[in-house]
Design an enzyme around this catalytic site. Sequence first.
Site, PDB file in Angstrom:
ATOM      1  N   THR A  12       4.715 -23.918  13.321  1.00  0.00           N
ATOM      2  CA  THR A  12       5.662 -24.848  13.915  1.00  0.00           C
ATOM      3  C   THR A  12       5.313 -26.217  13.369  1.00  0.00           C
ATOM      4  O   THR A  12       4.283 -26.390  12.739  1.00  0.00           O
ATOM      5  CB  THR A  12       5.602 -24.844  15.457  1.00  0.00           C
ATOM      6  OG1 THR A  12       6.837 -25.336  15.956  1.00  0.00           O
ATOM      7  CG2 THR A  12       4.495 -25.701  16.003  1.00  0.00           C
ATOM      8  N   LYS A  44      10.277 -26.747  21.737  1.00  0.00           N
ATOM      9  CA  LYS A  44       8.835 -26.985  21.775  1.00  0.00           C
ATOM     10  C   LYS A  44       8.482 -28.415  22.160  1.00  0.00           C
ATOM     11  O   LYS A  44       7.312 -28.794  22.141  1.00  0.00           O
ATOM     12  CB  LYS A  44       8.222 -26.643  20.424  1.00  0.00           C
ATOM     13  CG  LYS A  44       8.494 -25.213  19.992  1.00  0.00           C
ATOM     14  CD  LYS A  44       8.038 -24.995  18.575  1.00  0.00           C
ATOM     15  CE  LYS A  44       8.701 -23.811  17.953  1.00  0.00           C
ATOM     16  NZ  LYS A  44       8.502 -23.757  16.520  1.00  0.00           N
ATOM     17  N   GLY A  58       4.915 -32.223  23.194  1.00  0.00           N
ATOM     18  CA  GLY A  58       5.305 -31.238  22.196  1.00  0.00           C
ATOM     19  C   GLY A  58       4.119 -30.331  21.941  1.00  0.00           C
ATOM     20  O   GLY A  58       2.976 -30.768  22.011  1.00  0.00           O
ATOM     21  N   SER A 137       1.805 -25.971  11.543  1.00  0.00           N
ATOM     22  CA  SER A 137       1.683 -25.563  10.144  1.00  0.00           C
ATOM     23  C   SER A 137       2.314 -26.561   9.181  1.00  0.00           C
ATOM     24  O   SER A 137       1.837 -26.725   8.062  1.00  0.00           O
ATOM     25  CB  SER A 137       2.307 -24.183   9.942  1.00  0.00           C
ATOM     26  OG  SER A 137       3.672 -24.211  10.289  1.00  0.00           O
ATOM     27  N   ALA A 168      10.392 -29.318   6.898  1.00  0.00           N
ATOM     28  CA  ALA A 168      11.191 -28.079   6.919  1.00  0.00           C
ATOM     29  C   ALA A 168      11.514 -27.609   5.502  1.00  0.00           C
ATOM     30  O   ALA A 168      11.626 -26.409   5.260  1.00  0.00           O
ATOM     31  CB  ALA A 168      12.463 -28.274   7.730  1.00  0.00           C
ATOM     32  N   CYS A 171       7.547 -26.323   4.363  1.00  0.00           N
ATOM     33  CA  CYS A 171       6.823 -25.323   5.150  1.00  0.00           C
ATOM     34  C   CYS A 171       7.765 -24.187   5.555  1.00  0.00           C
ATOM     35  O   CYS A 171       8.754 -24.431   6.245  1.00  0.00           O
ATOM     36  CB  CYS A 171       6.208 -25.967   6.396  1.00  0.00           C
ATOM     37  SG  CYS A 171       5.352 -24.793   7.463  1.00  0.00           S
ATOM     38  N   THR A 174       8.670 -23.716   9.361  1.00  0.00           N
ATOM     39  CA  THR A 174       9.327 -24.845  10.030  1.00  0.00           C
ATOM     40  C   THR A 174      10.800 -24.822   9.655  1.00  0.00           C
ATOM     41  O   THR A 174      11.132 -24.623   8.494  1.00  0.00           O
ATOM     42  CB  THR A 174       8.686 -26.177   9.575  1.00  0.00           C
ATOM     43  OG1 THR A 174       7.294 -26.157   9.876  1.00  0.00           O
ATOM     44  CG2 THR A 174       9.331 -27.372  10.243  1.00  0.00           C
TER      45      THR A 174
END
Length: 185
Positions: A12, A44, A58, A137, A168, A171, A174
Amino acid sequence: MSETEFPGWHGTTIIGVKKGGKVVVAGDGQVSLGQTVIKGTARKVRRLSPGGHEVVAGFAGSTADAFTLLERLEAKLEATPGQLSRAAVELAKDWRTDKYLQKLEAMLIVTDGDVLLVITGAGDVLEPEHNIAAIGSGGNFALAAARGLYETETDAEPIARKAMAIAADICVYTNGNLTVESISG
């Protein structure tokens, strides 16, 4: 059970950016099991209001573990109204010393609009340098992007959103489905 037998939950990205009297916490919505996306719209980042004092939190890591920590944080905040730093330290102490809590695999970014903190299972309560915190991550990707954007953007929210978009893109754990919460100090 080994990693090859059961791939486990992974990934995440959560970022917190403090600028201009406001703190923004943003998180992606992807939940992965090994190389499979289980859910793309998880929430989250949450707003807590224990005792009428607003806090945004978060989490990265195991969802059940994170919810356990959020409940414990709320209890600490109710016991120390308006004192996020103190509540965070009390949570970290419990997390470090309680045999049940020690097994929890999650990290938190929390803010009350004045202070921005990272709370870890190692007993750490960290106030990050440069008014930016990132976990998960894709956290290092988001952190690097936000640091690069910090001087050119005037508001915390565009920094957080752009940093999350960059994370995003890099990763695989994500995604771009963001939950964004802001709070003023």
